[in-house]
Structure formats: C-alpha cells, structure tokens
Design a protein around this motif. Structure first.
Motif, PDB file in Angstrom:
ATOM      1  N   VAL A  59      27.124 -23.575 -24.142  1.00 55.53           N
ATOM      2  CA  VAL A  59      28.038 -23.184 -23.067  1.00 55.53           C
ATOM      3  C   VAL A  59      27.352 -22.419 -21.946  1.00 55.53           C
ATOM      4  O   VAL A  59      27.913 -22.311 -20.850  1.00 55.53           O
ATOM      5  N   PHE A  60      26.176 -21.856 -22.171  1.00 56.41           N
ATOM      6  CA  PHE A  60      25.550 -21.022 -21.144  1.00 56.41           C
ATOM      7  C   PHE A  60      24.029 -21.091 -21.287  1.00 56.41           C
ATOM      8  O   PHE A  60      23.506 -21.138 -22.397  1.00 56.41           O
ATOM      9  N   GLN A  61      23.370 -21.085 -20.164  1.00 53.44           N
ATOM     10  CA  GLN A  61      21.916 -21.108 -20.140  1.00 53.44           C
ATOM     11  C   GLN A  61      21.420 -20.199 -19.026  1.00 53.44           C
ATOM     12  O   GLN A  61      22.014 -20.141 -17.948  1.00 53.44           O
ATOM     13  N   GLU A  91      27.379 -10.273 -29.297  1.00 56.88           N
ATOM     14  CA  GLU A  91      28.643 -10.444 -28.579  1.00 56.88           C
ATOM     15  C   GLU A  91      29.590 -11.353 -29.366  1.00 56.88           C
ATOM     16  O   GLU A  91      29.154 -12.338 -29.969  1.00 56.88           O
ATOM     17  N   PRO A  92      30.896 -11.040 -29.372  1.00 60.16           N
ATOM     18  CA  PRO A  92      31.856 -11.891 -30.075  1.00 60.16           C
ATOM     19  C   PRO A  92      31.876 -13.303 -29.484  1.00 60.16           C
ATOM     20  O   PRO A  92      31.833 -13.485 -28.275  1.00 60.16           O
ATOM     21  N   GLY A  93      31.951 -14.283 -30.342  1.00 62.53           N
ATOM     22  CA  GLY A  93      32.000 -15.664 -29.906  1.00 62.53           C
ATOM     23  C   GLY A  93      30.655 -16.344 -29.788  1.00 62.53           C
ATOM     24  O   GLY A  93      30.593 -17.558 -29.596  1.00 62.53           O
ATOM     25  N   GLN A 215      35.901 -20.845 -30.783  1.00 63.08           N
ATOM     26  CA  GLN A 215      36.020 -19.816 -29.760  1.00 63.08           C
ATOM     27  C   GLN A 215      36.312 -20.444 -28.395  1.00 63.08           C
ATOM     28  O   GLN A 215      36.141 -21.648 -28.188  1.00 63.08           O
ATOM     29  N   ASN A 216      36.724 -19.588 -27.460  1.00 65.68           N
ATOM     30  CA  ASN A 216      37.030 -20.024 -26.106  1.00 65.68           C
ATOM     31  C   ASN A 216      35.757 -19.966 -25.269  1.00 65.68           C
ATOM     32  O   ASN A 216      35.096 -18.924 -25.200  1.00 65.68           O
ATOM     33  N   ALA A 217      35.412 -21.093 -24.636  1.00 64.84           N
ATOM     34  CA  ALA A 217      34.148 -21.161 -23.904  1.00 64.84           C
ATOM     35  C   ALA A 217      34.135 -20.216 -22.706  1.00 64.84           C
ATOM     36  O   ALA A 217      33.140 -19.522 -22.464  1.00 64.84           O
ATOM     37  N   LEU A 218      35.217 -20.177 -21.926  1.00 63.82           N
ATOM     38  CA  LEU A 218      35.260 -19.332 -20.738  1.00 63.82           C
ATOM     39  C   LEU A 218      35.145 -17.858 -21.102  1.00 63.82           C
ATOM     40  O   LEU A 218      34.392 -17.108 -20.470  1.00 63.82           O
ATOM     41  N   THR A 220      33.738 -16.597 -23.789  1.00 68.78           N
ATOM     42  CA  THR A 220      32.386 -16.341 -24.280  1.00 68.78           C
ATOM     43  C   THR A 220      31.398 -16.221 -23.130  1.00 68.78           C
ATOM     44  O   THR A 220      30.530 -15.332 -23.131  1.00 68.78           O
ATOM     45  N   ILE A 221      31.509 -17.090 -22.136  1.00 70.26           N
ATOM     46  CA  ILE A 221      30.607 -17.032 -20.978  1.00 70.26           C
ATOM     47  C   ILE A 221      30.787 -15.722 -20.225  1.00 70.26           C
ATOM     48  O   ILE A 221      29.801 -15.084 -19.804  1.00 70.26           O
TER      49      ILE A 221
END
Length: 339
Positions: A59-61, A91-93, A215-218, A220-221
C-alpha cells in the motif's frame, strides 16, 4: 494445494487453502508442521512464515535520498533497517516493512591462502572459531551470603578488533594463532542480488509497507505518513523532510549533471574547477555544486608471456587469480551486524 518455487539460495512454499478459511487458523496449522520439520532440515536452513497479508497489501512505498553527499548507500540502508523499519512496523495495520536497495553492512574476513598453509589452519577452523566467539552463554549460579548470583558469559563481537583477536588455534610452541595473522578483517557490503533505482538517477534505498490482512488501506497509509513526520520532528532523522511518497535527506533533488576538467597540471585544474563551482553556485537554480577531486594513480602492469605460460600449463586467468588472492585475499563467509 502446496506449491514450491526454488531459486539459488532461497525457496518459497505456497500453501493454498479453500475459500473462506480463516487466515490465522491456516497460519497456525502451517506453524505446527514447520515446528516438526526443523529437526529434519540442514543447520543453515531456517524456515520463516511470511507476513499476514495478501497480494494486495503493498500500500505504500518510500525512498531515502541524500542530496548533500554526506551519507553513503550503506548508511542510508542502516537508517532504514535499524530505525525506520522498526518504527513503521509498530504502527497498527502494518504487517511488514521490506527494505530495498542500498548496501547491507557486513564484517568480512578475507583470508590469505599462503598464511593458512603456513600455519596449517583449514578455512573451516576459522569459520568455526568466529561463530563460537560470537555468542552469549549461560552458566550456573554462585551462592554467596545466602544470595544467588547468576553467572553469564557475554561474548558478542562488537568491533573489528574483536574479530581480529579471535583465537583459531596455536602453534607447536603454544603461541596463539589469531584471525589477524591469517587475513584481513574489514567492513564491506553484502553481495547484492538486485538494486533499487529512483527516477533514473542511480541507486537508492527505500522501503515497502505491507498492510495487515483485513485492515483499511487509507487509514494505514495515513498512520505511516504521520509516523514518518514524527520521526523527523523527534530528530531521529536529521536534515530530513517528507515528500508525497519519499523521504529525502537534504535540499530538493533535480537532474544531476556531471562533467570533467582534465589537464597535465593538477593545481591549475583544481583552481579552474573551483572557479567553475563558484559560478554555478551563484545560479539559484543549481543545487549543491561540489567537486570530486581525483588524480591519476600509477599502476603496475604485468604482461604474461603466452608461450612460457603454456609451457607451464598456466593460463592468464590462472595468473590473475593468483595475484588477486595474494593481494586481496578471499571472502569465505559473511556475518550480518547485530546477529
């Protein structure tokens, strides 16, 4: 269904369950089987269960950049491995933070075959001695004045000198043979199986955040970005700032331009290069102009007589390999820092 994919030095085993199977129940079943297989695997093989994520968890880089020229790729890799990775994993997620690019720091022992032959020490003895010297051991307790004192042996290697002073054996007269007598101990990068590139400007160091299953991607980002900003505010990453999906050290990055000034007089070339640097520094659109100074290094050239080499049953490659071994040694094993 169980599927396996094997590559050089690593293998992947995929266990596919029926749709609707609880992910964590499936992971617990796989762990039960893995615990029963440890005794049947080679000593150097350690099975590890993958992260609790799906194929859509990427989800993130982000990337770590240094535009000041003060940090090497190895230093950026250490910051990523020992600071950012653990901070983001908490971090959670977040299921996992994978590191890409850079150079992994290693303590390397380059052994000289001539010295090994002179001391009659096999390579395996050196490897075993270093492995045994890099461990903590527990002992019994000592009872004194109605109290028990635990006895521990602290033996982790902490510096190059510790590795150099590891005793491998002894001579016939009883003189200890240390690693320093058999080769050279140095800090170097691990062998890389790939690189990470950023915007076509060369090697870079970065991380990939994998989201935990369900988990929710948004959300988590947003947590990951907030944690990166806190790391800068807390001073954990000096001279850093956050961009959309990158972590940058130093001033903004533009397109790098490199040119050379060559001449017979080194002092005049340096003076001209300094004047050019001052002119470029006056341009507000040019960021961080600097000089990389180098002089021509004298070399020793060895020409191999093909006829004489052929008569002795040698090839130019044999001569080159012998010289390389005598001059720089040979890497027999690698040890990761902190393990």
């Amino acid at each position: 269904v169980v599927r396996g994919y094997s590559f050089f030095g690593i293998s992947f085993v995929y266990v596919i369950f029926e749709d609707g199977t609880d992910l964590y129940w499936a992971r617990s079943r796989v762990l039960e089987y893995l615990s029963g297989l440890k005794g049947k695997l080679p000593e150097t093989v350690t099975p590890v269960l993958g992260p609790d994520a799906t194929g859509l968890g990427w989800v993130f880089q982000y990337s770590l950049e240094d535009t000041t020229g003060r940090k090497s790729l190895a230093e950026l890799r250490s910051i990523q491995d020992w600071q950012l990775r653990y901070a983001l994993t908490a971090e959670p997620g977040v299921s996992e933070v994978a590191t890409i690019g850079g150079f992994e720091k290693q303590y390397q022992v380059d052994l000289d075959p001539a010295r090994l032959l002179a001391y009659r020490v096999p390579i395996t003895a050196v490897m075993t001695a270093i492995q045994n010297a890099n461990a903590d051991v527990g002992a019994m307790v000592v009872e004194l004045t109605e109290r028990e004192y635990m006895v521990r042996g602290l033996g982790y290697l902490k510096s190059l000198s510790d590795i150099e002073n590891v005793v491998v054996g002894a001579t016939q007269s009883g003189t200890p043979i240390r690693v320093a007598e058999l080769g050279r101990v140095s800090v170097g990068p691990a062998v890389r199986r790939g690189i990470a590139e950023l915007d076509g400007r060369g090697d870079a160091v970065g991380g990939i955040v994998i989201m935990r299953y369900g988990q929710n991607a948004l959300t988590t980002i947003q947590r990951v970005k907030a944690r990166l900003e806190r790391a800068v505010a807390e001073g954990a990453l000096p001279q850093a700032r956050v961009r959309v999906d990158r972590f940058v050290f130093g001033p903004p990055v533009g397109f790098p331009v490199q040119f050379r000034i060559i001449g017979p007089d080194a002092m005049k070339v340096r003076a001209i290069a300094e004047e050019v640097r001052k002119v470029m520094a006056a341009n507000p659109k040019i960021v961080d102009p600097h000089l990389d100074w180098s002089e021509q290094v004298k070399s020793i050239r060895l020409e191999v007589d093909q006829d004489r080499a052929r008569a002795l049953g040698l090839t130019p490659q044999d001569v080159a390999q012998t010289l390389q071994t005598l001059l720089s040694g040979y890497t027999v094993t690698q040890y990761r820092e902190g393990i």
